[in-house]
Design a protein around this motif. Structure first.
Motif, PDB file in Angstrom:
ATOM      1  N   ARG A 234     -12.550 -66.422  21.822  1.00  0.00           N
ATOM      2  CA  ARG A 234     -11.696 -66.471  20.644  1.00  0.00           C
ATOM      3  C   ARG A 234     -12.481 -66.354  19.341  1.00  0.00           C
ATOM      4  NH1 ARG A 234      -6.636 -65.360  20.256  1.00  0.00           N
ATOM      5  NH2 ARG A 234      -6.408 -66.874  18.577  1.00  0.00           N
ATOM      6  N   MET A 235     -13.617 -65.650  19.388  1.00  0.00           N
ATOM      7  CA  MET A 235     -14.365 -65.446  18.153  1.00  0.00           C
ATOM      8  C   MET A 235     -13.618 -64.474  17.244  1.00  0.00           C
ATOM      9  SD  MET A 235     -17.041 -67.310  17.821  1.00  0.00           S
ATOM     10  CE  MET A 235     -17.746 -66.448  16.418  1.00  0.00           C
ATOM     11  N   HIS A 236     -13.519 -64.839  15.979  1.00  0.00           N
ATOM     12  CA  HIS A 236     -12.856 -64.002  14.982  1.00  0.00           C
ATOM     13  C   HIS A 236     -13.949 -63.437  14.073  1.00  0.00           C
ATOM     14  CE1 HIS A 236     -10.209 -62.646  11.804  1.00  0.00           C
ATOM     15  NE2 HIS A 236      -9.133 -63.068  12.472  1.00  0.00           N
ATOM     16  N   ALA A 237     -14.237 -62.160  14.254  1.00  0.00           N
ATOM     17  CA  ALA A 237     -15.383 -61.559  13.562  1.00  0.00           C
ATOM     18  C   ALA A 237     -15.242 -61.623  12.050  1.00  0.00           C
ATOM     19  CB  ALA A 237     -15.550 -60.111  14.019  1.00  0.00           C
ATOM     20  N   LEU A 239     -13.535 -63.716  10.170  1.00  0.00           N
ATOM     21  CA  LEU A 239     -13.569 -65.071   9.628  1.00  0.00           C
ATOM     22  C   LEU A 239     -14.835 -65.823  10.012  1.00  0.00           C
ATOM     23  CD1 LEU A 239      -9.857 -66.118  10.193  1.00  0.00           C
ATOM     24  CD2 LEU A 239     -10.924 -65.323   8.077  1.00  0.00           C
ATOM     25  N   GLY A 240     -15.605 -65.290  10.952  1.00  0.00           N
ATOM     26  CA  GLY A 240     -16.880 -65.896  11.298  1.00  0.00           C
ATOM     27  C   GLY A 240     -16.772 -67.210  12.041  1.00  0.00           C
ATOM     28  N   GLY A 241     -15.744 -67.352  12.890  1.00  0.00           N
ATOM     29  CA  GLY A 241     -15.602 -68.581  13.659  1.00  0.00           C
ATOM     30  C   GLY A 241     -14.615 -68.390  14.788  1.00  0.00           C
ATOM     31  N   VAL A 242     -14.383 -69.444  15.556  1.00  0.00           N
ATOM     32  CA  VAL A 242     -13.401 -69.366  16.635  1.00  0.00           C
ATOM     33  C   VAL A 242     -12.018 -69.672  16.059  1.00  0.00           C
ATOM     34  CG1 VAL A 242     -15.076 -69.947  18.406  1.00  0.00           C
ATOM     35  CG2 VAL A 242     -13.757 -71.776  17.336  1.00  0.00           C
ATOM     36  N   ALA A 243     -11.031 -68.910  16.505  1.00  0.00           N
ATOM     37  CA  ALA A 243      -9.684 -69.017  15.948  1.00  0.00           C
ATOM     38  C   ALA A 243      -8.729 -69.565  16.993  1.00  0.00           C
ATOM     39  CB  ALA A 243      -9.200 -67.653  15.467  1.00  0.00           C
ATOM     40  N   PHE A 244      -7.882 -70.509  16.556  1.00  0.00           N
ATOM     41  CA  PHE A 244      -6.873 -71.078  17.448  1.00  0.00           C
ATOM     42  C   PHE A 244      -5.752 -71.624  16.591  1.00  0.00           C
ATOM     43  CE2 PHE A 244      -5.014 -74.147  20.409  1.00  0.00           C
ATOM     44  CZ  PHE A 244      -4.992 -73.410  21.584  1.00  0.00           C
ATOM     45  N   GLY A 245      -4.602 -70.945  16.606  1.00  0.00           N
ATOM     46  CA  GLY A 245      -3.482 -71.322  15.758  1.00  0.00           C
ATOM     47  C   GLY A 245      -3.419 -70.458  14.510  1.00  0.00           C
ATOM     48  N   GLN A 246      -2.274 -70.531  13.859  1.00  0.00           N
ATOM     49  CA  GLN A 246      -2.047 -69.734  12.661  1.00  0.00           C
ATOM     50  C   GLN A 246      -1.609 -70.612  11.497  1.00  0.00           C
ATOM     51  OE1 GLN A 246      -2.076 -66.304  11.729  1.00  0.00           O
ATOM     52  NE2 GLN A 246      -3.401 -66.090  13.531  1.00  0.00           N
ATOM     53  N   ASN A 247      -2.257 -70.411  10.348  1.00  0.00           N
ATOM     54  CA  ASN A 247      -1.832 -71.066   9.119  1.00  0.00           C
ATOM     55  C   ASN A 247      -0.610 -70.343   8.560  1.00  0.00           C
ATOM     56  OD1 ASN A 247      -3.939 -73.148   8.552  1.00  0.00           O
ATOM     57  ND2 ASN A 247      -5.288 -71.350   8.653  1.00  0.00           N
ATOM     58  N   ALA A 248       0.350 -71.124   8.093  1.00  0.00           N
ATOM     59  CA  ALA A 248       1.577 -70.559   7.544  1.00  0.00           C
ATOM     60  C   ALA A 248       1.865 -71.164   6.173  1.00  0.00           C
ATOM     61  CB  ALA A 248       2.758 -70.825   8.484  1.00  0.00           C
ATOM     62  N   VAL A 249       2.602 -70.397   5.378  1.00  0.00           N
ATOM     63  CA  VAL A 249       3.046 -70.869   4.069  1.00  0.00           C
ATOM     64  C   VAL A 249       4.573 -70.815   4.025  1.00  0.00           C
ATOM     65  CG1 VAL A 249       0.918 -70.161   2.930  1.00  0.00           C
ATOM     66  CG2 VAL A 249       2.855 -68.576   3.004  1.00  0.00           C
ATOM     67  N   VAL A 250       5.148 -71.547   3.103  1.00  0.00           N
ATOM     68  CA  VAL A 250       6.599 -71.643   2.983  1.00  0.00           C
ATOM     69  C   VAL A 250       7.080 -70.544   2.048  1.00  0.00           C
ATOM     70  CG1 VAL A 250       8.530 -73.117   2.347  1.00  0.00           C
ATOM     71  CG2 VAL A 250       6.476 -74.121   3.376  1.00  0.00           C
ATOM     72  N   ALA A 251       7.701 -69.508   2.631  1.00  0.00           N
ATOM     73  CA  ALA A 251       8.225 -68.410   1.831  1.00  0.00           C
ATOM     74  C   ALA A 251       9.611 -68.725   1.297  1.00  0.00           C
ATOM     75  CB  ALA A 251       8.261 -67.123   2.654  1.00  0.00           C
TER      76      ALA A 251
END
Length: 270
Positions: A234-237, A239-251
């Motif tokens: 799960r390396m995210h090239a 972002l330079g780290g391992v990714a798990f989950g998604q950040n969301a904003v309130v539209a």
């Protein structure tokens, strides 16, 4: 079709969470999520990265009244609306304003962490915008979260990870706000939005994971997993780290409520 299987808030950043059946949505995420934060005397934020023992602090909300609990101490109740001193506080690269919750709260946390610290609550008069490189055209905000209003993870993603671990881990290692079911593993990575009635959550950035995920949220013991395994697939090239989950904003939808079992419509980003 996705549906909500879990709603969790963490009233004090780094401390224990509260599972909810219904949660009110605000412009900064679920109401009272990361509304309080422990800081060093100079205002720098304190998290489980430095002090895993924060995980051992239980939180309870009665309206806007916060009660803290930890072994070896009497519970402490923080009454709402205390007119404390304003102080500059720092969350990563962001500078914002915290309202000091007083000497009793500072002493309580200082005893627990065996370090001089203060407890502050977020000052809504001084909004904290999220990174516009990811929020783009949205006026997105958070309180004392790492940077975005809501963290979304699917049950299927955790199930996939657990097939690769010698010892399966619970979802609380990843401290999400919204857990979704009814989708495939890592489908959250491919979603543009999640909507329900007037509510629209925009998923804007993969969440890169740190050593907090290696801390047992019940015992505060630290190990190597799941970061070691996540790094293998799960390396995210970018972002330079391992990714798990998604950040969301309130539209859209601040003031409305989310509930466990609620169906969410997905818009995909491919």
């Amino acid at each position: 079709m996705a549906h909500i299987s879990g709603l969790i808030i963490y009233p004090v950043k780094g401390c224990g969470g509260i599972a909810l059946e219904v949660a009110r949505l605000t412009p900064t995420g679920l109401a009272y999520d990361r509304h309080w934060m422990v800081v060093h005397p100079d205002g720098r934020f304190v998290t489980q990265r430095e002090f895993p023992r924060l995980a051992l602090v239980g939180t309870k909300l009665d309206g806007s009244r916060l009660t803290l609990a930890a072994a070896g101490q009497e519970p402490l109740t923080i009454e709402p609306g205390r007119d404390g001193a304003r102080m500059h506080v720092q969350v990563w690269g962001d500078r914002c304003i915290g309202i000091d919750e007083g000497d009793a709260a500072a002493a309580w946390f200082s005893r627990h962490l065996q370090q001089p610290v203060r407890l502050v609550r977020f000052d809504p008069a001084k909004p904290r915008p999220s990174d516009p490189d990811y929020a783009r055209d949205l006026p997105a905000f958070s309180e004392f979260s790492d940077g975005f209003a809501i963290l979304v993870i699917s049950e299927a993603s955790l199930a996939d990870l657990n097939t690769r671990l010698a010892t399966p881990l619970p979802m609380n290692r990843f401290r999400p706000n919204i857990v979704i079911a009814g989708v495939e593993a890592f489908d959250e990575d491919r979603m543009e939005t999640l909507t329900a009635d007037a509510i629209e959550l925009r998923l804007v950035k993969s969440c890169t994971r740190c050593q907090v995920t290696t801390t047992d949220q019940v015992t505060a013991q630290v190990s190597e997993e799941p970061l070691a395994t996540l790094a293998s697939f799960r390396m995210h090239a970018q972002l330079g780290g391992v990714a798990f989950g998604q950040n969301a904003v309130v539209a859209n939808g601040a003031g409305h409520t989310l509930r466990v079992g609620q169906t969410l419509d997905e818009v995909w980003n491919f």
